[in-house]
Scaffold this active site. Structure first.
Site, PDB file in Angstrom:
ATOM      1  N   TYR A   1       0.843  -1.202   0.000  1.00  0.00           N
ATOM      2  CA  TYR A   1       0.000   0.000   0.000  1.00  0.00           C
ATOM      3  C   TYR A   1       0.874   1.246   0.000  1.00  0.00           C
ATOM      4  CZ  TYR A   1      -3.929  -3.074   0.880  1.00  0.00           C
ATOM      5  OH  TYR A   1      -4.887  -4.068   0.762  1.00  0.00           O
TER       6      TYR A   1
ATOM      7  N   ASN B   1     -12.578  -0.029  -4.820  1.00  0.00           N
ATOM      8  CA  ASN B   1     -12.393  -0.364  -6.227  1.00  0.00           C
ATOM      9  C   ASN B   1     -13.661  -1.052  -6.764  1.00  0.00           C
ATOM     10  OD1 ASN B   1     -11.601  -1.374  -8.724  1.00  0.00           O
ATOM     11  ND2 ASN B   1     -10.011  -2.708  -7.908  1.00  0.00           N
TER      12      ASN B   1
ATOM     13  N   CYS C   1      -6.575  -4.943  -7.696  1.00  0.00           N
ATOM     14  CA  CYS C   1      -6.250  -4.594  -6.311  1.00  0.00           C
ATOM     15  C   CYS C   1      -5.818  -5.814  -5.498  1.00  0.00           C
ATOM     16  CB  CYS C   1      -7.402  -3.862  -5.640  1.00  0.00           C
ATOM     17  SG  CYS C   1      -8.961  -4.750  -5.658  1.00  0.00           S
ATOM     18  N   HIS C   2      -6.048  -7.025  -6.026  1.00  0.00           N
ATOM     19  CA  HIS C   2      -5.594  -8.227  -5.319  1.00  0.00           C
ATOM     20  C   HIS C   2      -4.063  -8.295  -5.277  1.00  0.00           C
ATOM     21  CE1 HIS C   2      -5.878  -9.433  -9.572  1.00  0.00           C
ATOM     22  NE2 HIS C   2      -4.834 -10.220  -9.306  1.00  0.00           N
TER      23      HIS C   2
ATOM     24  N   GLU D   1      -1.753 -16.054 -10.779  1.00  0.00           N
ATOM     25  CA  GLU D   1      -0.798 -15.218 -11.499  1.00  0.00           C
ATOM     26  C   GLU D   1       0.633 -15.761 -11.386  1.00  0.00           C
ATOM     27  OE1 GLU D   1      -1.147 -11.044 -10.747  1.00  0.00           O
ATOM     28  OE2 GLU D   1      -3.237 -11.000 -11.413  1.00  0.00           O
TER      29      GLU D   1
END
Length: 158
Positions: free
Chosen positions: A92, A115, A123-124, A150
């Site tokens: 963050y 979001n 945002c993950h 990912e």
């Protein structure tokens, strides 16, 4: 606003469009506003097609017109989120600094919380400074699964 619901490997998802852009993604635990029209449009069909391909590890980015609504700072944070590379994470604090507010980690966190397009605006990929996973609208289990997707190119089983 027009919305289409569909089943995915991560549960039932709602995607909404307005004026030719994708404006919201709803996880199954969220309630869409009552004044939406449920229907299938070419854009919503394409959004689901890309979402399914992304969840299957076949694509790593989306090519959809997105129009999230929020404050100027939120929109800046969301733009920065879209630049966090697939398969990586940021804190963050790093997100806030990249958005022009180096001391605004909490504000960046609030922008992530608000979001309206999770997954499409990734945002993950944002984690706590300690490396721990922190809040996510779809739940921490889903956040972890998306990060594993990912990293490994496939979604882990629940």
């Amino acid at each position: 606003m027009k919305i289409q619901f569909g089943q995915t490997v991560i549960g039932r998802i709602g995607i909404a469009e307005e004026n030719g852009s994708i404006v919201r993604l709803f996880f199954e635990t969220a309630s869409p506003p009552p004044d939406v029209e449920s229907c299938e449009t070419a854009l919503l069909k394409e959004a689901f097609s890309q979402l399914h391909a992304w969840l299957a590890g076949k694509i790593t980015e989306f090519s959809l017109p997105l129009a999230p609504q929020g404050t100027a700072f939120m929109r800046k944070v969301w733009q920065v989120l879209c630049r966090v590379p697939y398969g990586t994470t940021a804190s963050y604090r790093e997100l806030a600094a990249a958005a022009g507010n180096p001391k605004g980690a909490r504000a960046a966190g609030m922008a992530c919380n608000k979001n309206p397009l999770p997954i499409f605006i990734p945002c993950h990929r944002i984690i706590g400074a300690s490396g721990r996973l922190t809040g996510y609208g779809g739940g921490l289990e889903l956040k972890e699964r998306l990060l594993v997707l990912e990293k490994n190119g496939r979604l882990p089983e629940k």
